[in-house]
Design a protein around this motif. Structure first.
Motif, PDB file in Angstrom:
ATOM      1  N   VAL A   1       0.860  -1.179   0.000  1.00  0.00           N
ATOM      2  CA  VAL A   1       0.000   0.000   0.000  1.00  0.00           C
ATOM      3  C   VAL A   1       0.899   1.233   0.000  1.00  0.00           C
ATOM      4  O   VAL A   1       1.948   1.236   0.648  1.00  0.00           O
ATOM      5  CB  VAL A   1      -0.907   0.016   1.264  1.00  0.00           C
ATOM      6  N   VAL A   2       0.489   2.279  -0.723  1.00  0.00           N
ATOM      7  CA  VAL A   2       1.225   3.541  -0.723  1.00  0.00           C
ATOM      8  C   VAL A   2       0.378   4.605  -0.032  1.00  0.00           C
ATOM      9  O   VAL A   2      -0.780   4.811  -0.392  1.00  0.00           O
ATOM     10  CB  VAL A   2       1.549   4.010  -2.162  1.00  0.00           C
ATOM     11  N   VAL A  26       3.333  -0.763   4.178  1.00  0.00           N
ATOM     12  CA  VAL A  26       2.828   0.558   3.817  1.00  0.00           C
ATOM     13  C   VAL A  26       4.022   1.418   3.400  1.00  0.00           C
ATOM     14  O   VAL A  26       4.914   1.701   4.208  1.00  0.00           O
ATOM     15  CB  VAL A  26       2.080   1.229   4.993  1.00  0.00           C
ATOM     16  N   PHE A  27       4.050   1.810   2.121  1.00  0.00           N
ATOM     17  CA  PHE A  27       5.092   2.716   1.621  1.00  0.00           C
ATOM     18  C   PHE A  27       4.652   4.150   1.904  1.00  0.00           C
ATOM     19  O   PHE A  27       3.553   4.552   1.517  1.00  0.00           O
ATOM     20  CB  PHE A  27       5.294   2.526   0.111  1.00  0.00           C
ATOM     21  N   LEU A  28       5.495   4.911   2.565  1.00  0.00           N
ATOM     22  CA  LEU A  28       5.164   6.282   2.940  1.00  0.00           C
ATOM     23  C   LEU A  28       5.933   7.230   2.034  1.00  0.00           C
ATOM     24  O   LEU A  28       7.173   7.211   2.013  1.00  0.00           O
ATOM     25  CB  LEU A  28       5.574   6.492   4.406  1.00  0.00           C
ATOM     26  N   GLN A  38       4.088  -2.938   8.801  1.00  0.00           N
ATOM     27  CA  GLN A  38       5.451  -2.482   8.527  1.00  0.00           C
ATOM     28  C   GLN A  38       5.385  -1.260   7.609  1.00  0.00           C
ATOM     29  O   GLN A  38       4.624  -1.250   6.649  1.00  0.00           O
ATOM     30  CB  GLN A  38       6.237  -3.595   7.846  1.00  0.00           C
ATOM     31  N   VAL A  39       6.171  -0.243   7.940  1.00  0.00           N
ATOM     32  CA  VAL A  39       6.202   0.981   7.130  1.00  0.00           C
ATOM     33  C   VAL A  39       7.543   1.073   6.403  1.00  0.00           C
ATOM     34  O   VAL A  39       8.604   0.855   7.003  1.00  0.00           O
ATOM     35  CB  VAL A  39       5.965   2.233   8.010  1.00  0.00           C
ATOM     36  N   VAL A  40       7.479   1.364   5.113  1.00  0.00           N
ATOM     37  CA  VAL A  40       8.669   1.477   4.264  1.00  0.00           C
ATOM     38  C   VAL A  40       8.782   2.927   3.813  1.00  0.00           C
ATOM     39  O   VAL A  40       7.837   3.481   3.237  1.00  0.00           O
ATOM     40  CB  VAL A  40       8.545   0.551   3.033  1.00  0.00           C
ATOM     41  N   VAL A  41       9.919   3.560   4.076  1.00  0.00           N
ATOM     42  CA  VAL A  41      10.135   4.945   3.638  1.00  0.00           C
ATOM     43  C   VAL A  41      11.237   4.925   2.572  1.00  0.00           C
ATOM     44  O   VAL A  41      12.428   4.878   2.901  1.00  0.00           O
ATOM     45  CB  VAL A  41      10.538   5.865   4.816  1.00  0.00           C
ATOM     46  N   PRO A  42      10.847   4.927   1.285  1.00  0.00           N
ATOM     47  CA  PRO A  42      11.862   4.860   0.221  1.00  0.00           C
ATOM     48  C   PRO A  42      12.690   6.146   0.159  1.00  0.00           C
ATOM     49  O   PRO A  42      12.198   7.230   0.460  1.00  0.00           O
ATOM     50  CB  PRO A  42      11.035   4.705  -1.068  1.00  0.00           C
ATOM     51  N   VAL A  73      15.673   1.637  -2.574  1.00  0.00           N
ATOM     52  CA  VAL A  73      16.430   1.678  -1.313  1.00  0.00           C
ATOM     53  C   VAL A  73      15.549   2.369  -0.284  1.00  0.00           C
ATOM     54  O   VAL A  73      15.017   3.450  -0.534  1.00  0.00           O
ATOM     55  CB  VAL A  73      17.751   2.466  -1.505  1.00  0.00           C
ATOM     56  N   ALA A  74      15.351   1.742   0.867  1.00  0.00           N
ATOM     57  CA  ALA A  74      14.346   2.263   1.791  1.00  0.00           C
ATOM     58  C   ALA A  74      14.709   1.983   3.245  1.00  0.00           C
ATOM     59  O   ALA A  74      15.499   1.089   3.560  1.00  0.00           O
ATOM     60  CB  ALA A  74      12.989   1.629   1.477  1.00  0.00           C
ATOM     61  N   GLN A  75      14.088   2.779   4.108  1.00  0.00           N
ATOM     62  CA  GLN A  75      14.171   2.573   5.545  1.00  0.00           C
ATOM     63  C   GLN A  75      12.953   1.734   5.959  1.00  0.00           C
ATOM     64  O   GLN A  75      11.841   2.012   5.519  1.00  0.00           O
ATOM     65  CB  GLN A  75      14.110   3.953   6.214  1.00  0.00           C
ATOM     66  N   ILE A  76      13.137   0.713   6.777  1.00  0.00           N
ATOM     67  CA  ILE A  76      12.045  -0.172   7.205  1.00  0.00           C
ATOM     68  C   ILE A  76      11.727   0.097   8.668  1.00  0.00           C
ATOM     69  O   ILE A  76      12.622   0.085   9.526  1.00  0.00           O
ATOM     70  CB  ILE A  76      12.433  -1.664   7.044  1.00  0.00           C
TER      71      ILE A  76
END
Length: 483
Positions: free
Chosen positions: A245-246, A385-387, A408-412, A449-452
């Motif tokens: 999800v974005v 969830v991509f933020l 889980q939140v992913v911050v690309p 490339v992302a922060q998890i």
């Protein structure tokens, strides 16, 4: 081995990335702003599409495209280019969220018999930005231009057509078509009756081709892929899959999931878009996201959102009982167009700047979590969830989002994901044309490339904060939200 290019024509600029076809690594890039004068209120509502070609030429300067075998085009969504029978523009392209079309959108909803009728017909209810509403405005306010309109293209359709030398065949893709208001993602077909309802007569529409198909080849032998809208290209560039999800944090917010089927939503809360791979992108929008933070920062006399975030981090989850319903501009989710925001739970101990700052972040994220629940309630799987957006980098957002979203939140890392997605589409079409790729399976490029960020032990805390928010929402607007 080879190289492909992805071209993203956004509302303000053209960005081009040149990528390796195997890995997706960005080898070189170009950029140029559109030569467009802004209006007093920001971006203009009408733009000569030649401006997009001029910036494209500038961005591609200096031999940027040397050795490129295929190009994919991503472009701003909702821009409609009306052409006459000879293919010349009847008037400038109508772009962006066009407030002129508010009455037109309401007219269309009534003309078909309400929001539910539209949701069933094309998976979305007319909004001011959509081509269908703009065409209704055109028919009512510029009847001569409407009458001369014989062909309709969106921004990426028009650019692909120009790159190919304006051939007789004009194409689009499912992603772009799904945002028009006269193509259904559920049936995969145009609704000419709805186009006629808007424009007053029929017009030629581009052929919808498959995700891995080529739109054609330029006179120089360069393959051009189908192209798509910016949202779909960015999703493809991020490498989203089922369960992803974005959440986009702009002034307003949106929650978009990858799903195997189109979701028709009778309330109109879900807009059913198609993606660039053959799947679907149901979207739920909130009117208030970062504008909530900016308003709170101004109220507290803080110069920027970083200062607001630092202040919020001095508070604790739940903001000492302070709850902000962030419906500052009215709201779409829940459907409360004429309401205002609410601040509840004021006690002597909660009346401190840091608690108000924290309540703004929690209110914004709880509003987006409500939107996420609309999708969950329709069977959408939510694994990650991509933020997205600059506000995703704020520590207060990163601290609260995993526990409030319950995932889980992913911050690309910031990157040109729409341009990268367009390049990936070009590599796919090239591989299919050469017989090296399957038309059902896109090339496997490196993910972003992302922060998890994991919710970990804070899930229960997040649920308590959500319950506090829901209690205030239900007390203030009983029954308004039905996910």
């Amino acid at each position: 081995m080879g190289i492909v290019a992805g071209l993203d024509s956004s509302p303000d600029f053209t960005r081009i990335v040149v990528c390796d076809t195997e890995s997706g690594a960005v080898l070189r890039q170009g950029y140029a702003p559109h030569p467009v004068e802004g209006s007093d209120s920001g971006r203009p509502a009408d733009v000569d599409p030649q401006a997009w070609l001029l910036s494209l030429g500038e961005a591609a300067g200096g031999g940027l495209l040397e050795g490129v075998q295929a190009i994919g085009v991503s472009a701003q969504q909702n821009a409609i280019v009306p052409l006459d029978a000879q293919g010349n523009t009847v008037r400038p392209a109508m772009v962006g969220g066009d407030k002129r079309a508010q009455v037109a959108a309401a007219d269309l909803i009534d003309a078909l018999g309400g929001r539910e009728a539209w949701a069933q017909a094309v998976g979305s209810v007319p909004q001011t930005a959509q081509p269908v509403a703009k065409l209704r405005w055109l028919a009512k306010n510029e009847p001569e231009n409407a009458q001369r309109t014989a062909i309709l293209l969106q921004a990426h359709d028009w650019l692909v057509w120009q790159l190919l030398g304006r051939p007789v065949r004009r194409t689009t893709d499912r992603g772009g078509a799904s945002g028009t208001g006269y193509w259904s993602a559920a049936t995969g077909a145009y609704r000419p009756d709805l186009l006629e309802l808007a424009l007053g007569h029929q017009a030629m529409l581009p052929e919808v081709i498959g995700p891995a198909e080529a739109a054609g080849t330029t006179p120089e032998g360069l393959l051009i892929s189908a192209g798509t809208g910016e949202t779909m290209a960015a999703a493809f560039g991020l490498g989203l899959a089922l369960g992803d999800v974005v959440v986009s944090l702009g002034a307003s917010g949106s929650v978009m999931a990858v799903h195997p089927e189109a979701l028709a939503d009778q309330t109109g809360m879900i807009t059913s878009l198609a993606d660039a791979t053959g799947l679907h992108l149901p979207v739920v929008t909130t009117l208030n996201a970062v504008r909530t933070l900016r308003g709170t920062a101004e109220l507290l006399g803080l110069p920027d959102l970083e200062g607001l975030s630092d202040l919020a981090m001095k508070s604790t989850p739940g903001s000492h009982g302070l709850v902000m319903l962030p419906y500052l501009e009215g709201e779409r989710t829940p459907n409360l167009p004429h309401t205002a925001g609410t601040l509840a739970g004021l006690r002597r101990e909660s009346m401190r700047p840091e608690h108000l700052a924290r309540a703004a972040f929690e209110g914004m994220l709880c509003g987006l979590a409500d939107a996420l629940d609309v999708l969950r309630g329709r069977g959408v799987e939510v694994r990650r969830v991509f933020l997205l957006g600059p506000a995703a980098e704020l520590p207060a957002v990163q601290a609260a989002a995993p526990m409030l979203f319950g995932a889980q939140v992913v911050v690309p890392q910031p990157a040109d994901y729409a341009a990268i997605g367009a390049a990936r589409q070009a590599a796919w079409a090239l591989g299919v044309s050469q017989g090296t790729l399957d038309p059902r399976t896109p090339p496997a490029w490196r993910g972003a490339v992302a922060q998890i960020l994991d919710p970990g032990d804070e899930l229960a805390v997040g649920q308590a904060v959500r319950q506090q928010f829901v209690a205030v929402r239900e007390q203030t607007h009983p029954g308004a939200f039905r996910p």
